[in-house]
Design an enzyme around this catalytic site. Structure first.
Site, PDB file in Angstrom:
ATOM      1  N   ASP A   1     -18.658 -65.812 -12.145  1.00  0.00           N
ATOM      2  CA  ASP A   1     -19.307 -66.028 -13.444  1.00  0.00           C
ATOM      3  C   ASP A   1     -18.453 -66.907 -14.341  1.00  0.00           C
ATOM      4  O   ASP A   1     -17.268 -67.144 -14.077  1.00  0.00           O
ATOM      5  CB  ASP A   1     -19.609 -64.696 -14.129  1.00  0.00           C
TER       6      ASP A   1
ATOM      7  N   GLU B   1     -16.484 -60.909 -14.147  1.00  0.00           N
ATOM      8  CA  GLU B   1     -15.094 -60.823 -14.600  1.00  0.00           C
ATOM      9  C   GLU B   1     -15.017 -60.981 -16.105  1.00  0.00           C
ATOM     10  O   GLU B   1     -14.181 -60.352 -16.765  1.00  0.00           O
ATOM     11  CB  GLU B   1     -14.265 -61.910 -13.907  1.00  0.00           C
ATOM     12  N   GLU B   2     -15.904 -61.826 -16.647  1.00  0.00           N
ATOM     13  CA  GLU B   2     -15.859 -62.106 -18.081  1.00  0.00           C
ATOM     14  C   GLU B   2     -16.421 -60.960 -18.923  1.00  0.00           C
ATOM     15  O   GLU B   2     -16.394 -61.024 -20.148  1.00  0.00           O
ATOM     16  CB  GLU B   2     -16.620 -63.402 -18.382  1.00  0.00           C
TER      17      GLU B   2
ATOM     18  N   ASP C   1      -7.218 -67.590 -10.429  1.00  0.00           N
ATOM     19  CA  ASP C   1      -7.711 -67.620 -11.808  1.00  0.00           C
ATOM     20  C   ASP C   1      -6.617 -67.943 -12.821  1.00  0.00           C
ATOM     21  O   ASP C   1      -6.807 -67.774 -14.018  1.00  0.00           O
ATOM     22  CB  ASP C   1      -8.350 -66.262 -12.154  1.00  0.00           C
TER      23      ASP C   1
END
Length: 635
Positions: free
Chosen positions: A209, A276-277, A300
């Site tokens: 995402d 993840e966000e 990341d």
């Protein structure tokens, strides 16, 4: 080519059915001249070409015959007359031969619309053209090809199904196996190359995402539209939106490893997580039996040529209180105070930069009033906007005695200017202070002077900023606290303080939690339990992953990379809880401004990052890697 120049279309027996060859008139003349001068009709075929030699090439033969016709017998180009047509249904041998000759058609050149870039290199509105232009602007490398493909795919948090299907297709095309857990995380498995079966299994991990932010006036619909890109001063940026390099480049690099045609390595797993966000929901909900790797390389990180070897855990907390209030006295006037234009920043990544917290600055200004004997009483207070953002503005209102109004304004201005000077070297000098008396008062009630003093004391006592730096010589912040949002409701007088604590040390997080509880008790306020908590992460003692990354970097770039711990959340913390034996590091290219419309990817950092990743994957667990680690230690 001049736009008025006609083209010649050639069809001949040597072409595939339905295919044509298009030649300009100038090129036809050049070919014809060569054939006429050097290849006469009765010349023997060059023996090097055999019976189907150059002269019997149907295309060249056809060109030669047609141009001879065009130059030697112009009348033959006109329409046939009725006398040239056969008078019966039978065809002569000459007519049959004529039918086998090629047909040359003359037609105007088709004008192809030209796609241009503007001064800032903003790409065309046409989506396909945009993709092709962007690919031509970027280095010819599989990571960039993958990332440009990813830019075409909508992938908001909780809407990762399209990017997941694309990644599955890429994986299946490389002969890998794919598996999805109940949450929606995708695992791709590549078996070990022959002879590499005894090497440790490596997982490459990224999230699918992206944060979807757009500037005012940008019409992008993140549900359906691709991300438009532009190149500016060596950086790839979005056009009015976030770029999605966080973490699209990580996904692109992981899949590029699978697409290496001759890669010889141990078993590889690629873990692509969702959401993840949004509090790292994908990693938090992962099936513990999904992955079976010994080592995990998170992709990341946002600093090229650096190794992230730890990340902070964190939690939020709310402190509430219901202070006593009194009605407005007849001799009191309302004074409205507004400060703003502070630099702000992320409460994790930017906490060490020393930016001022507008809430704390306001509390200091009010403290100065009270300390100098001005009987100020708080009516309302509103500062900060998000739990992970350093407050940039505050609006508040107070009651002061009417005969103290001008003095109060002077004290506030004096305190503001003094504090402003403290931060001269930390942020831009464009702070704003506005004060004005207000005749319109719809509340007629405020905190008592004692309760105002108590709340100001509480705000000033809460630690804000860096708590302590990393031990053991590692650069960066270990622990911090941020007072993110403060409100005083003018209707019921209730105050609420929202805080966010971070640390890579679990014991330090517990201390910060208990410290806030203690402060709340001392001011007769109520503290919540931990909110939005996520774990920290630090490298394993003697980490092979860290040593391999160090030695691979030295081998490729002849220097050691910087090792740091990021003072923000990474999925590594949650994944190492789910898989306690996992040896974990994080690397990535250089990305700035993530989560904002100023997000940008440094183009020159991408290929070195990928080569470094590939070197780790290929050599991890080999005897040569052990030698390289010893060599890097010497260096």
């Amino acid at each position: 080519m001049n736009k008025s120049t006609p083209l010649l279309r050639l069809r001949t027996r040597g072409c595939e059915r339905g295919k044509t060859i298009r030649l300009s008139a100038g090129l036809m003349v050049l070919i014809a001249s060569t054939l006429l001068l050097f290849l006469p009709t009765n010349q023997n075929v060059n023996q090097d070409h055999g019976k189907q030699g150059l002269l019997r090439n149907p295309v060249l033969s056809a060109v030669r015959r047609q141009i001879r016709t065009l130059f030697n017998n112009p009348k033959s180009r006109s329409e046939p007359t009725s006398s040239s047509s056969p008078t019966s249904g039978t065809k002569t041998k000459a007519q049959a031969k004529q039918k086998l000759q090629p047909v040359v058609e003359v037609f105007p050149e088709v004008k192809v619309p030209e796609i241009k870039l503007d001064g800032s290199k903003t790409l065309s509105e046409d989506e396909n053209a945009q993709k092709e232009i962007l690919l031509r602007q970027l280095p010819n490398h599989q990571v960039f090809k993958n990332f440009v493909d990813i830019m075409q795919i909508p992938r908001q948090t909780f809407k990762e199904y399209k990017i997941r299907e694309w990644a599955k297709k890429v994986a299946l095309n490389t002969g890998c196996q794919v598996k999805m857990d109940s949450v929606g995380n995708l695992l791709i498995k590549r078996p070990a190359s022959p002879g590499y079966e005894n090497r440790p299994t490596i997982a490459l991990q990224a999230h699918m995402d992206m944060v979807c932010e757009k500037a005012a006036g940008t019409l992008t619909n993140f549900d359906v539209d691709p991300i438009k890109g532009r190149i500016e001063d060596g950086w790839l940026k979005g056009v009015g939106t976030t770029l999605g390099a966080d973490n699209g480049v990580g996904v692109a690099a992981a899949l590029a490893i699978l697409q290496e045609p001759y890669l010889q390595a141990g078993a590889i797993e690629i873990l692509l997580t969702i959401a993840e966000e949004k509090d790292m929901i994908g990693a938090a909900g992962i099936d513990p039996n999904l992955m079976h790797s010994d080592v995990l390389i998170n992709l990341d990180s946002e600093s090229g040529h650096e190794i992230c070897a730890g990340s902070a855990g964190g939690f939020g907390k709310v402190i509430k209180g219901n202070p006593a209030r009194e009605e407005r006295a007849k001799n009191e006037v309302m004074l409205e105070i507004s400060i703003g234009n502070f630099a702000g920043g992320h409460t994790g990544v930017n906490i060490h930069e020393g930016h001022a917290n507008a809430v704390v600055v306001s509390a200091r200004m009010l403290d100065e009033l009270l300390s100098r004997g001005v009987g100020a009483r708080l009516v309302s207070f509103s500062g900060g906007s998000a739990h992970n953002a350093i407050p940039r503005h505050v609006d508040c209102s107070i009651y002061v005695p009417e005969d103290e109004k001008e003095r109060a304004e002077g004290i506030l201005k004096e305190a503001f200017n003094e504090i402003h000077k403290e931060y001269a070297g930390f942020e831009a000098q464009n702070w704003r202070l506005d004060t004005k008396s207000c005749s319109q008062d719809s509340y007629h009630v405020a905190l008592t002077e004692q309760e105002t003093r108590s709340l100001v004391d509480l705000v000033m006592q809460i630690p804000d900023g860096v708590d302590r730096n990393n031990p053991d010589g590692m650069e960066g912040v270990e622990s911090s606290m941020s007072l993110s949002i403060v409100t005083v409701n003018p209707v019921n007088g209730q105050f609420q303080l929202e805080l966010f604590a971070r640390s890579s040390s679990p014991s330090r997080l517990r201390f910060l939690d208990r410290r806030l509880d203690s402060l709340a008790r001392s001011h007769l306020a109520e503290a919540s339990d931990k909110l939005r908590a996520f774990p920290g992460w630090s490298p394993k003692a003697g980490s092979e992953a860290l040593q391999s990354a160090l030695s691979s970097h030295v081998k490729l770039f002849e220097k050691k990379p910087k090792i740091f711990s990021v003072h923000a959340g990474l999925e590594c913390g949650i994944l190492t809880q789910k898989y306690p034996n996992l040896d974990t590091i994080s690397i990535g290219p250089t990305i700035l401004g993530a989560h904002t419309t100023e997000e940008r990817l440094e183009i020159k950092s991408v290929i070195p990052f990928y080569n470094w990743l590939k070197e780790i994957v290929v050599n991890f667990g080999s005897e040569d890697a052990s030698k390289d680690e010893a060599f890097s230690e010497e260096r």
